[in-house]
Write a protein that holds these residues in place. Structure first.
Motif, PDB file in Angstrom:
ATOM      1  N   LEU A 176      -4.707   4.641 -17.560  1.00 49.98           N
ATOM      2  CA  LEU A 176      -4.918   4.803 -16.092  1.00 49.98           C
ATOM      3  C   LEU A 176      -3.600   3.932 -15.587  1.00 49.98           C
ATOM      4  CD1 LEU A 176      -8.617   4.207 -15.636  1.00 49.98           C
ATOM      5  CD2 LEU A 176      -7.369   6.371 -15.292  1.00 49.98           C
ATOM      6  N   PRO A 177      -3.338   3.786 -14.126  1.00 47.95           N
ATOM      7  CA  PRO A 177      -2.463   3.065 -13.597  1.00 47.95           C
ATOM      8  C   PRO A 177      -2.777   1.636 -13.993  1.00 47.95           C
ATOM      9  CG  PRO A 177      -2.974   4.644 -12.162  1.00 47.95           C
ATOM     10  CD  PRO A 177      -4.013   4.925 -13.257  1.00 47.95           C
ATOM     11  N   ARG A 178      -4.119   1.275 -14.175  1.00 45.69           N
ATOM     12  CA  ARG A 178      -4.593  -0.101 -14.238  1.00 45.69           C
ATOM     13  C   ARG A 178      -5.831  -0.333 -14.848  1.00 45.69           C
ATOM     14  NH1 ARG A 178      -3.886  -4.659 -15.365  1.00 45.69           N
ATOM     15  NH2 ARG A 178      -3.261  -6.503 -14.360  1.00 45.69           N
ATOM     16  N   LYS A 179      -6.478  -1.482 -15.135  1.00 40.92           N
ATOM     17  CA  LYS A 179      -7.696  -1.429 -15.527  1.00 40.92           C
ATOM     18  C   LYS A 179      -8.796  -1.018 -14.348  1.00 40.92           C
ATOM     19  CE  LYS A 179      -7.545  -6.326 -13.920  1.00 40.92           C
ATOM     20  NZ  LYS A 179      -7.849  -7.704 -14.561  1.00 40.92           N
ATOM     21  N   PHE A 180     -10.036  -0.623 -14.907  1.00 36.68           N
ATOM     22  CA  PHE A 180     -11.036   0.098 -14.204  1.00 36.68           C
ATOM     23  C   PHE A 180     -12.173  -0.206 -14.346  1.00 36.68           C
ATOM     24  CE2 PHE A 180     -13.299   3.270 -11.892  1.00 36.68           C
ATOM     25  CZ  PHE A 180     -12.371   3.461 -10.984  1.00 36.68           C
ATOM     26  N   LYS A 181     -12.913  -0.978 -13.365  1.00 41.28           N
ATOM     27  CA  LYS A 181     -14.059  -1.718 -13.741  1.00 41.28           C
ATOM     28  C   LYS A 181     -15.361  -1.065 -12.977  1.00 41.28           C
ATOM     29  CE  LYS A 181     -11.638  -5.795 -14.845  1.00 41.28           C
ATOM     30  NZ  LYS A 181     -11.227  -7.293 -14.348  1.00 41.28           N
ATOM     31  N   PHE A 241       0.740  -1.174   0.089  1.00 41.43           N
ATOM     32  CA  PHE A 241      -0.072   0.128  -0.055  1.00 41.43           C
ATOM     33  C   PHE A 241       0.814   1.281   0.087  1.00 41.43           C
ATOM     34  CE2 PHE A 241      -3.004  -2.881   2.389  1.00 41.43           C
ATOM     35  CZ  PHE A 241      -3.584  -3.600   1.149  1.00 41.43           C
ATOM     36  N   LYS A 242       1.940   1.228  -0.719  1.00 42.38           N
ATOM     37  CA  LYS A 242       2.659   2.475  -0.632  1.00 42.38           C
ATOM     38  C   LYS A 242       2.274   3.393  -1.927  1.00 42.38           C
ATOM     39  CE  LYS A 242       6.566   3.003  -2.699  1.00 42.38           C
ATOM     40  NZ  LYS A 242       8.037   2.643  -3.300  1.00 42.38           N
ATOM     41  N   LEU A 243       2.658   4.511  -1.705  1.00 39.99           N
ATOM     42  CA  LEU A 243       1.808   5.627  -3.092  1.00 39.99           C
ATOM     43  C   LEU A 243       3.137   5.495  -3.946  1.00 39.99           C
ATOM     44  CD1 LEU A 243       0.191   8.204  -1.007  1.00 39.99           C
ATOM     45  CD2 LEU A 243      -0.767   6.404  -2.366  1.00 39.99           C
ATOM     46  N   THR A 244       2.597   6.268  -5.027  1.00 38.01           N
ATOM     47  CA  THR A 244       3.738   6.305  -6.273  1.00 38.01           C
ATOM     48  C   THR A 244       5.197   6.334  -5.776  1.00 38.01           C
ATOM     49  OG1 THR A 244       1.741   7.408  -7.060  1.00 38.01           O
ATOM     50  CG2 THR A 244       3.677   7.164  -8.707  1.00 38.01           C
ATOM     51  N   GLY A 245       5.526   7.537  -4.979  1.00 37.49           N
ATOM     52  CA  GLY A 245       6.758   7.407  -4.422  1.00 37.49           C
ATOM     53  C   GLY A 245       7.785   7.919  -5.716  1.00 37.49           C
ATOM     54  N   LEU A 296      -3.856  10.270 -10.853  1.00 35.75           N
ATOM     55  CA  LEU A 296      -2.582  11.132 -10.601  1.00 35.75           C
ATOM     56  C   LEU A 296      -1.930  10.395  -9.312  1.00 35.75           C
ATOM     57  CD1 LEU A 296      -4.319  14.786 -10.468  1.00 35.75           C
ATOM     58  CD2 LEU A 296      -2.335  14.078 -11.836  1.00 35.75           C
ATOM     59  N   HIS A 297      -2.599   9.871  -8.740  1.00 34.95           N
ATOM     60  CA  HIS A 297      -1.952   9.167  -7.421  1.00 34.95           C
ATOM     61  C   HIS A 297      -1.795   7.710  -7.150  1.00 34.95           C
ATOM     62  CE1 HIS A 297      -1.888  13.470  -6.059  1.00 34.95           C
ATOM     63  NE2 HIS A 297      -3.210  13.167  -6.276  1.00 34.95           N
ATOM     64  N   GLY A 298      -2.404   7.015  -8.243  1.00 35.47           N
ATOM     65  CA  GLY A 298      -2.334   5.659  -8.040  1.00 35.47           C
ATOM     66  C   GLY A 298      -0.910   5.119  -8.489  1.00 35.47           C
TER      67      GLY A 298
END
Lengths: 202, 549
Positions: free
Chosen positions: B162-167, A39-43, B239-241
């Protein structure tokens, strides 16, 4: 034919800006084998103080500076800024919050560029959108880095109007991609209203 | 159902042209493998073990008979005469040729179909209840909003990488049948105190490597804000994933890292800017789309039919099929019917082109020319008259579409697994078929009663093993295939993630393991108690002890 990879709006143009890179200071931080940080953020780390200090700022001409380098040298650059010689670039992991507090009017910059290291990094689209809608940036918004034909349509819709196509890729082919879809469904930066507000639908 | 206007059709046509150009550039070497990968994935095209796999979108699981016939034709012309219905209500072709995929897409576009965003790191096909619009417990038919979401998410520029798939799943019934808690965003419709349609918004659920049930991020969202609120959620995620580790990149990890309260705070801050922006829906647009999902032109009928009742009396096989496959309907004299794609011993969810054509005919004859795909990988005729049910059964039975096992142990949810999928650690189809063969005694099967058995060939969990009452996960140990068993998972309003019972098993042990689990259940169950309820009452231990004894 121009020997340029730069698109502005629908045309290929010469680049009048000089790009200023950050010196390589990033030591790769190796993760311990097998160790997973839950569960770390992008970092991604911001540029180091050393990198910022060692960046060589050309004395003349139109330059695109790293955001961090600009903020560090803001006072000294004010006269050049007035001459429209200073533009900024930021990486996709940088946020604008702090910058916006310092620089109330971002339209003093004739150009802001966003660097996308890997084309799969879709943060560039949110950044474009935020710059145009939240922060009301009116001047040239350029994408550079791993900028490829097949992302141009999305970049355009996210507020970009300038694209420095990756070296080795056909810029003329790329131009065509800006017209991939004639009537997109959703409202975005370029066409604000969704299609059902623009057209009469059955 | 929804019908394209020239705007929808132009978008799909332009997509075909775009993908044809991308494929040609790839084949001529202008695009590298890495550059082509996200492009083909966002068109549902995987490179698999034996051949590419093409996943065709079936928006919220709704199909017309014409579309199903086209899918049958395509599987004959471009594949090996069959297709696989997936747990996300889509159809997968296992043997297309890469260079022919643009032609397949062109064929699909002729019947208002496509493969847009059926894979890749983008917003995927919106899924919902297979009984939407006909279920007696339905409060709001979610399909109009599902279609509005489909259009909004199609080529959404900000969320295309996106960072990954989104359902996203939507549900409007009392009993959740869309697993809203196991989706990146789950939208649950209800009427609020002012009798206005509102949405309970779940976020951060998902199965896969790290199974997590979603949290409620907003108890009450007015329906007109559904798109902008989703935009706020997905923007925070975009933005933050995490993008540095594919296994930590889903929104559920971000929600856990920040905590739901902090995540909600960021989303609400974002939404304060987006609320009432142009993508806000209005009454007219909802009405325009909703008119495609109004009730069928039903006849006024009694909710009883003599011939039907007699057939049940006289025909035991028909009666046991009716018990499992016929579902209540909001309209008197009508029922919904599930056609089983789980005949014992064949790959769950597979249908031959001949079967597809038969189902299309049945839909035309008996169900207003429409059908649905369920996430349990079966086909549904949603609007059938009582008096027609016997005819349907006879025709379905003749084509292996009437196994009376819906909701029972052999109605196994199963991914394609190691036989086809290059992500898989282990095969899943042979496990499913060997279990089906071990439980081939229909009386015994009906005696065991409702039981969901889900099998995934790897931790990506396409077979939804975490929410199976019995879940089976294929794992790789030193290059050989093993199977880990969980019990106590469940879909629905009281969803839960199953508990692992212990060390994994070899493939040939699996039917025996399931038998032992059932033995414990039969021994300890109270009258009318389902397997899942016995597991919840007793806990895992008695099952574990018997299996490993």
């Amino acid at each position: 034919m121009l020997d340029s990879q730069l698109i502005l709006n629908q045309s290929i143009i010469d680049d009048e800006w000089t790009f200023v890179a950050l010196p390589n200071g990033n030591e790769e931080v190796k993760k311990q084998a097998g160790k997973v940080v839950l569960f770390k953020l992008t970092g991604e780390s911001p540029p180091s103080e050393l990198q910022i200090n060692e960046t060589v700022i050309p004395q003349n001409g139109k330059i695109i500076l790293p955001l961090s380098v600009y903020l560090k040298n803001r006072e000294a650059l004010q006269s050049r800024l007035k001459n429209n010689e200073i533009a900024l670039w930021l990486a996709t992991h940088e946020t604008l919050d702090e910058f916006i507090i310092i620089e109330k009017n971002i339209n003093v910059f004739p150009l802001i560029a966003v660097f996308v290291e890997r084309f799969q990094d879709g943060r560039i689209f949110s950044l474009g959108n935020l710059l145009r809608t939240r922060y009301q940036f009116k001047n040239t918004l350029r994408a550079f880095g791993d900028v490829l034909q097949d992302q141009l349509f999305y970049l355009k819709r996210s507020g970009f109007d300038s694209y420095l196509i990756k070296t080795g890729k056909d810029v003329h082919e790329a131009l065509k991609a800006l017209q991939s879809f004639s009537d997109p469904y959703q409202g975005a930066v370029d066409i604000k209203e969704p299609v059902w507000k623009r057209k009469v639908r059955s | 159902m929804y019908q394209y206007d020239n705007i929808d059709q132009t978008i799909v046509n332009e997509r075909v042209a775009q993908f044809r150009d991308q494929t040609l550039r790839y084949l001529s070497g202008k695009l590298t493998d890495d550059e082509f990968r996200p492009l083909r994935l966002q068109n549902g095209l995987y490179i698999q073990r034996h051949a590419p796999m093409l996943r065709v979108a079936i928006p919220y699981g709704l199909l017309s008979s014409k579309q199903l016939r086209k899918l049958a034709d395509i599987s004959d012309r471009f594949d090996r005469g069959y297709g696989h219905f997936s747990t996300r209500q889509n159809l997968q072709l296992n043997w297309p040729k890469l260079e022919e995929t643009p032609d397949i897409l062109e064929e699909l576009s002729k019947v208002e179909m496509h493969a847009i965003q059926t894979s890749g790191n983008c917003i995927r096909n919106i899924t919902t209840d297979q009984f939407a619009g006909v279920a007696p417990d339905e409060i709001i038919d979610p399909r109009a909003i599902a279609e509005i979401l489909r259009q909004w998410s199609t080529f959404h520029p900000e969320f295309s990488l996106l960072p990954r798939k989104f359902k996203i799943a939507v549900s409007g019934s009392k009993q959740d049948r869309a697993i809203v808690q196991a989706h990146d965003i789950g939208l649950e419709f209800y009427y609020d105190k002012e009798k206005k349609m509102a949405i309970r918004v779940w976020v951060g659920g998902g199965l896969g490597r790290t199974p997590i049930l979603g949290s409620i991020i907003r108890e009450h969202l007015e329906w007109e804000h559904v798109l902008t609120y989703c935009e706020a959620i997905i923007r925070v995620y975009n933005l933050h994933g995490r993008r540095d580790n594919i296994y930590k990149a889903r929104i559920k990890i971000l929600v856990k890292a920040l905590g739901i309260e902090e995540f909600k705070k960021q989303v609400e801050a974002e939404w304060s800017h987006l609320k009432n922006s142009p993508n806000t829906i209005n009454e007219n647009e909802l009405k325009r789309v909703a008119k495609f999902f109004t009730s069928m032109p039903y006849e006024k009928l009694n909710d009883q039919d003599d011939a039907f009742d007699q057939a049940i009396q006289n025909n035991k096989a028909f009666a046991s099929w009716v018990k499992r496959s016929v579902h209540p309907h909001k309209q008197k004299g009508y029922r919904a019917i599930t056609l089983s794609l789980k005949p014992h011993g064949l790959a769950p969810g597979d249908a031959t082109s001949a079967q597809m054509k038969i189902v299309a005919d049945l839909a035309d004859l008996y169900s207003f020319g429409e059908l649905r795909v369920s996430h349990e990988q079966n086909l549904i005729l949603a609007d059938v008259k009582l008096k027609d049910i016997f005819n349907i059964w006879e025709k379905a039975k003749a084509h292996q579409l009437a196994t009376p096992n819906i909701g029972l142990l052999t109605d196994i949810i199963c991914c394609p697994g190691g036989d086809f999928c290059s992500l898989a650690n282990a095969k899943s189809i042979p496990i499913a078929t060997s279990i089906q063969e071990a439980f081939d005694d229909l009386d015994y099967l009906h005696d065991i009663g409702e039981l969901e058995l889900n099998i995934s060939g790897c931790m990506n969990a396409c077979g939804h093993h975490h929410i199976g009452h019995i879940g089976v996960l294929g794992v790789d140990k030193d290059g050989s295939e093993w199977y880990q068993v969980t019990i106590g998972g469940k879909q629905g309003n009281d969803a839960s993630i199953g508990t692992v019972i212990g060390p994994s098993f070899a493939a040939e042990e699996m039917p025996g393991v399931v038998k032992k689990l059932i033995d414990v259940y039969i021994k300890h169950r109270n009258p009318e108690e389902r397997f899942i309820d016995t597991v919840r009452r007793l806990g895992v231990n008695p099952f574990k002890e018997h299996v490993y004894a």
